[in-house]
Design a protein around this motif. Structure first.
Motif, PDB file in Angstrom:
ATOM      1  N   ILE A  58      11.969   0.599 -15.776  1.00 51.38           N
ATOM      2  CA  ILE A  58      10.768   0.195 -16.652  1.00 51.38           C
ATOM      3  C   ILE A  58      10.718   1.614 -17.415  1.00 51.38           C
ATOM      4  O   ILE A  58      10.151   1.345 -18.767  1.00 51.38           O
ATOM      5  CB  ILE A  58       9.675  -0.015 -15.783  1.00 51.38           C
ATOM      6  N   SER A  59      10.728   2.701 -17.294  1.00 51.06           N
ATOM      7  CA  SER A  59      10.860   3.941 -17.981  1.00 51.06           C
ATOM      8  C   SER A  59      11.726   3.856 -19.083  1.00 51.06           C
ATOM      9  O   SER A  59      11.495   4.082 -20.435  1.00 51.06           O
ATOM     10  CB  SER A  59      11.150   5.046 -17.274  1.00 51.06           C
ATOM     11  N   ASN A  62      10.620   1.084 -21.554  1.00 51.72           N
ATOM     12  CA  ASN A  62       9.582   1.728 -22.228  1.00 51.72           C
ATOM     13  C   ASN A  62       9.952   2.790 -23.573  1.00 51.72           C
ATOM     14  O   ASN A  62       9.410   2.663 -24.535  1.00 51.72           O
ATOM     15  CB  ASN A  62       8.824   2.616 -21.432  1.00 51.72           C
ATOM     16  N   GLN A  65      11.236   0.396 -26.285  1.00 47.53           N
ATOM     17  CA  GLN A  65      10.125   0.049 -26.907  1.00 47.53           C
ATOM     18  C   GLN A  65       9.387   0.881 -28.026  1.00 47.53           C
ATOM     19  O   GLN A  65       8.994   0.576 -28.872  1.00 47.53           O
ATOM     20  CB  GLN A  65       9.093  -0.408 -26.090  1.00 47.53           C
ATOM     21  N   THR A  66       9.476   2.173 -27.798  1.00 47.38           N
ATOM     22  CA  THR A  66       8.806   3.226 -28.526  1.00 47.38           C
ATOM     23  C   THR A  66       9.700   3.493 -29.901  1.00 47.38           C
ATOM     24  O   THR A  66       9.234   4.080 -30.823  1.00 47.38           O
ATOM     25  CB  THR A  66       8.685   4.623 -27.887  1.00 47.38           C
ATOM     26  N   LEU A  97      11.361  -4.960 -21.994  1.00 52.13           N
ATOM     27  CA  LEU A  97      10.130  -4.372 -21.576  1.00 52.13           C
ATOM     28  C   LEU A  97       9.005  -5.614 -20.735  1.00 52.13           C
ATOM     29  O   LEU A  97       8.541  -5.437 -19.580  1.00 52.13           O
ATOM     30  CB  LEU A  97       9.420  -3.407 -22.059  1.00 52.13           C
ATOM     31  N   LYS A 101       8.787  -6.016 -16.702  1.00 50.20           N
ATOM     32  CA  LYS A 101       7.500  -5.759 -16.145  1.00 50.20           C
ATOM     33  C   LYS A 101       6.778  -6.969 -15.567  1.00 50.20           C
ATOM     34  O   LYS A 101       6.346  -6.936 -14.572  1.00 50.20           O
ATOM     35  CB  LYS A 101       6.695  -5.163 -16.910  1.00 50.20           C
TER      36      LYS A 101
END
Length: 225
Positions: A58-59, A62, A65-66, A97, A101
């Protein structure tokens, strides 16, 4: 009022072109989410089984996604070149993501008593997954797909900068025109409309797949009989 009239005139004169770009835009978004679902749903199930992996996976999603969309396209363009494949792959990355999730959350939140009941009935792990976990988690997974699709519809507009087409082409033409407000809106309105329709349709499917909804339908059928 003049802008509205200009938009109507633009649509009447370029209906075929607008529809072509609308269809192209939707396909890029849909394929990005579809390919992401093929990867992210099994991955979400895997990290739900092996909880220690969830933080890392998940990290990483993430971090992806940024990354700004233009920067992502610029990097991918160096490797994959111009065109729709690059855009679809970038949309694939941005879709990971929410799907991972939601799949992870949906599977983890299934009542353990139901899992034990399935095992007690002699079900294999795959049968428990297919007949118990996935049906109960499907509405949550669908919510992730819903979020991913709406996100990709917005991001796909910048695909025009690498020759992928889509409704971003119309918006870009408007920005290059002397008085292109109507042309910009002619591209932005279908994009927003597509996102709204996708959200409504996916929201409807999410509700239909909700375990509570299914339980109510079953109760009504039992009462009717």
């Amino acid at each position: 009022m003049d802008v509205i009239q200009d938009i109507i005139v633009y649509y009447s004169q370029n209906a075929g072109y607008v529809w072509e770009q609308f269809y192209r835009h939707f396909l890029m978004s849909a394929y990005g989410v579809l390919f992401a679902a093929i990867v992210a749903i099994p991955l979400g199930i895997l990290i739900a089984r092996h909880h220690k992996l969830s933080t890392w996976v998940i990290s990483l999603a993430n971090i992806i996604q940024t990354i700004p969309a233009l920067a992502m396209l610029a990097v991918l363009m160096l490797v994959m070149g111009l065109g729709t494949n690059t855009v679809v792959f970038s949309l694939f990355l941005y879709s990971l993501l929410p799907i991972i999730k939601n799949t992870y959350t949906g599977i983890r939140n299934v009542d353990h008593a139901l899992l034990e009941s399935g095992k007690a009935m002699g079900m294999t792990k795959f049968q428990v997954l297919r007949m118990v976990e996935l049906p109960l988690a499907m509405s949550v997974i669908m919510a992730g797909l819903r979020t991913a699709l709406v996100i990709t519809i917005g991001i796909a507009t910048i695909g025009t900068f690498i020759g992928a087409g889509g409704l971003g082409d119309i918006i870009l033409r408007g920005t290059n025109a002397t008085d292109g407000t109507a042309i910009i809106l002619a591209g932005a309105i279908p994009t927003a409309l597509m996102a709204v329709i996708a959200d409504i349709v996916m929201g409807y499917l999410e509700k239909k797949l909700s375990p509570n909804k299914k339980r109510k339908c079953t109760q009504h059928q039992q009462q009717a009989t």
